[in-house]
Design an enzyme around this catalytic site. Structure first.
Site, mmCIF file in Angstrom:
data_model
loop_
_atom_site.group_PDB
_atom_site.id
_atom_site.type_symbol
_atom_site.label_atom_id
_atom_site.label_comp_id
_atom_site.label_asym_id
_atom_site.label_seq_id
_atom_site.Cartn_x
_atom_site.Cartn_y
_atom_site.Cartn_z
ATOM 1 N N HIS A 20 0.836 -1.209 0.000
ATOM 2 C CA HIS A 20 0.000 0.000 0.000
ATOM 3 C C HIS A 20 0.870 1.258 0.000
ATOM 4 O O HIS A 20 0.712 2.136 -0.860
ATOM 5 C CB HIS A 20 -0.907 -0.031 1.232
ATOM 6 C CG HIS A 20 -1.804 1.143 1.387
ATOM 7 N ND1 HIS A 20 -3.157 1.073 1.113
ATOM 8 C CD2 HIS A 20 -1.576 2.417 1.808
ATOM 9 C CE1 HIS A 20 -3.707 2.258 1.347
ATOM 10 N NE2 HIS A 20 -2.771 3.088 1.780
ATOM 11 N N GLU A 21 1.805 1.326 0.956
ATOM 12 C CA GLU A 21 2.657 2.507 1.051
ATOM 13 C C GLU A 21 3.598 2.615 -0.151
ATOM 14 O O GLU A 21 3.942 3.723 -0.586
ATOM 15 C CB GLU A 21 3.453 2.486 2.358
ATOM 16 C CG GLU A 21 2.612 2.459 3.622
ATOM 17 C CD GLU A 21 1.590 3.584 3.706
ATOM 18 O OE1 GLU A 21 1.801 4.631 3.058
ATOM 19 O OE2 GLU A 21 0.576 3.412 4.406
ATOM 20 N N HIS A 63 3.782 6.514 -6.778
ATOM 21 C CA HIS A 63 2.981 7.626 -7.294
ATOM 22 C C HIS A 63 3.784 8.925 -7.155
ATOM 23 O O HIS A 63 3.876 9.738 -8.095
ATOM 24 C CB HIS A 63 1.672 7.712 -6.512
ATOM 25 C CG HIS A 63 0.624 8.550 -7.173
ATOM 26 N ND1 HIS A 63 -0.658 8.653 -6.684
ATOM 27 C CD2 HIS A 63 0.649 9.342 -8.276
ATOM 28 C CE1 HIS A 63 -1.374 9.454 -7.458
ATOM 29 N NE2 HIS A 63 -0.592 9.900 -8.423
ATOM 30 N N HIS A 85 1.835 4.527 -2.796
ATOM 31 C CA HIS A 85 1.975 5.969 -2.578
ATOM 32 C C HIS A 85 3.349 6.450 -3.066
ATOM 33 O O HIS A 85 3.464 7.468 -3.752
ATOM 34 C CB HIS A 85 1.867 6.297 -1.083
ATOM 35 C CG HIS A 85 0.494 6.190 -0.514
ATOM 36 N ND1 HIS A 85 -0.606 6.818 -1.071
ATOM 37 C CD2 HIS A 85 0.037 5.554 0.596
ATOM 38 C CE1 HIS A 85 -1.671 6.575 -0.324
ATOM 39 N NE2 HIS A 85 -1.312 5.804 0.682
#
Length: 595
Positions: free
Chosen positions: A387-388, A394, A391
């Site tokens: 998940h991180e 991105h 980020h």
């Protein structure tokens, strides 16, 4: 479970490498003093921005200072999160907050002056190639004109921002450092209950340990309920104040306006999730049956339903799995990600005084750092890392493809990239095992993630909407009124399948995201968009992959709904959410078949 180590016992290679920002506290302080001395130089541009030569110089210096302050803030914030007990880190964090407030105050004239430009002057600037790096910024400034105040008023609001940050800072100190949640015994050994360790404790097979841990954790919150509710109500009051002075009808409208998000998207999420609550209740019934309990309690919602599955994913193995699961995105993506996760991006393990949870952070052209509290025995640690990493990648693509003034994407977009990675990871793990028991284990984990990301976050979103409205109508909130509002939502979302304990509604005052109003709904919309995008990427062509990478690369150059359209998702279409809820029902049906 292992005892929590002091930070000095954590290997340097298991810590993030912040020397890309500053070599040490001394160099940070040197930079701080230099930038602080430069703030006053911005005053010479005030009332002169309509001169286009002055405007260019002013914007160059405005964003140069902003970048330097970002670096100072990022370093100070991350050092503080390493160990909240360290007063030196707390001090530089406070200094960074104050510096940012001073900068905002000193430059508060910039936006109102640009908004005072004639349309002819705005058009001239937007056509001038020397302003190309500022075109997006200026276009957004003009959009925000309707709700921007005078230079004097903006300066007043900017100067008080450092005081407002005290709400979340005090909340963090209370919940991570000062509240005593007690200890519990596991295998004969006593372990301290913390906001981080509670996650592992609630997955323990021994129901008595889960119950003891849950009760003690929430009793710690209960012992401080009035302090926590006062902090939250003060934060909500500030939100209402800002919305009112800027001419909005509500805090919700104020929050969504800046991203050009229509309230209908927020309301549609709540409506569609409410329609799907029977599927959630069905899952709770399955959980109750498999666990063999007469009454499903809050401490029964995280424990694994599949017995004899011992998970052990050392950090490096987790990185390998995540990278393999994302191979469809191409070698450029995965090679950068692998190197980053293994070489200084990540602060991996829990240590005494460390902030709980996980996040991705950083500043322009610096590594997109990740804070973790990684635990080998939790699949959720692997999915959280994925998940991180979403980020962080991105951020990497946004920084790579955009100038500083419009590199920063919105939170609405951020939660798409992160949950997209989780979807691809679970897909990879399910497709690379022939063990039906392990598949069921993964499926339950996927459902638990869905429950936490969509159902729980939508409950939070509905709570936020209701509690802000209650304050705006009555002008006051109490501990009792906050808890009552949350309790009523628990009854609706839990139905008759999950029992509500008398301490259950304390969740209403212990969620840090509530201090960033109307943030949590983005987790749910993010997962909905991520499910749609993951299906496109996994089942589509190279064009679908390229569209997704284009979305990651857009940074802050577009409004979130516009950037998502690049990847082929229209969030204004209610079917995006309704299809997501059908997907959840299909997962429940698959669990029933495997059981």
């Amino acid at each position: 479970m292992k005892a929590i180590e002091p930070r000095e016992n954590i290997s340097k290679e298991d810590q993030w490498d912040l020397t890309y920002l500053f070599s040490d506290i001394k160099s940070w302080n040197t930079s701080y003093e230099r930038i602080k001395g430069l703030l006053s130089t911005m005053s010479k541009y005030e009332n002169n921005l309509s001169d286009l030569n002055v405007l260019k110089e002013a914007l160059d210096n405005f964003f140069a200072l902003s970048y330097e302050i970002d670096k100072l803030y990022s370093y100070a914030s991350m050092r503080k999160d390493e160990n909240i007990e360290n007063t030196t880190f707390s001090e530089i964090s406070s200094k960074a907050n104050s510096l940012y407030a001073d900068f905002s105050s000193q430059t508060s004239y910039v936006i109102p002056e640009i908004q005072s430009f004639s349309q002819e002057l705005v058009d001239k600037v937007l056509k001038d190639v020397k302003y190309k790096d500022y075109h997006v910024f200026i276009d957004k400034v003009i959009y925000e004109k309707k709700h921007t105040l005078s230079t004097k008023e903006e300066r007043i609001l900017a100067s008080e921002s450092s005081f407002v940050s005290g709400f979340i800072k005090t909340f963090s100190i209370l919940t991570n450092l000062e509240i005593d949640y007690g200890k519990t015994k596991v295998d004969g050994n006593e372990f301290k209950i913390t906001p981080s360790s509670i996650l592992s404790l609630l997955k323990n097979k021994d129901r008595s340990i889960r119950e003891d841990s849950w009760l003690k954790f929430n009793q710690g919150v209960n012992n401080n309920k009035d302090s926590l509710s006062t902090l939250l109500s003060s934060s909500i009051a500030y939100d209402a104040f800002i919305a009112k002075v800027r001419g909005f009808n509500s805090s919700l409208e104020s929050s969504l306006y800046w991203d050009k998000i229509d309230i209908s998207i927020y309301d549609n999420l709540i409506s569609e999730v409410n329609k799907a609550l029977p599927s959630l209740h069905q899952y709770y019934d399955i959980r109750k049956e498999v666990l063999g309990v007469s009454e499903l309690m809050p401490w029964d919602t995280s424990v694994d339903l599949v017995e004899d599955i011992k998970v052990n994913y050392p950090y490096d193995d987790a990185v390998n799995m995540i990278v393999e699961s994302l191979k469809v995105l191409g070698n450029d993506y995965t090679s950068v990600l692998r190197k980053g996760l293994l070489s200084g991006w990540v602060d991996k393990y829990e240590n005494k005084g460390k902030r709980s949870g996980a996040y991705s952070s950083g500043c322009y052209k610096a590594p997109p750092y990740i804070l973790m509290n990684y635990k080998n025995d939790l699949l959720s640690s692997v999915t959280t890392l994925a998940h991180e990493a979403g980020h962080s990648m991105h951020t990497y693509y946004s920084d790579l493809n955009n100038p500083y003034p419009n590199h920063s994407y919105t939170i609405f977009e951020a939660e798409i990239a992160s949950t997209f990675n989780e979807e691809l990871l679970i897909h990879y793990l399910k497709n690379n095992t022939n063990d039906n028991k392990f598949k069921l284990f993964l499926l339950i984990s996927q459902i638990n993630n869905f429950v936490g990301t969509v159902f729980i976050q939508t409950l939070f979103a509905e709570f936020e909407k209701n509690i802000h409205r209650k304050y705006e109508e009555n002008g006051a909130l109490t501990t009792a009124s906050i808890r009552s509002e949350y309790f009523n939502l628990l009854k609706k979302y839990n139905g008759k399948s999950l029992s509500i304990h008398e301490l259950s509604d304390l969740t209403s005052i212990r969620v840090p995201h509530f201090y960033h109003s109307f943030y949590v709904y983005k987790y749910a919309t993010g997962l909905a968009a991520a499910i749609k995008l993951s299906r496109k990427v996994l089942n589509g062509t190279q064009k679908d992959v390229d569209q997704y990478l284009h979305f990651l690369s857009s940074g802050g150059s577009l409004y979130p709904l516009e950037s998502l359209s690049l990847a082929g998702v229209d969030m204004s279409d209610p079917s995006v959410i309704s299809d997501t809820m059908i997907h959840f029902k299909n997962l429940i049906d698959e669990v029933k078949r495997l059981i």
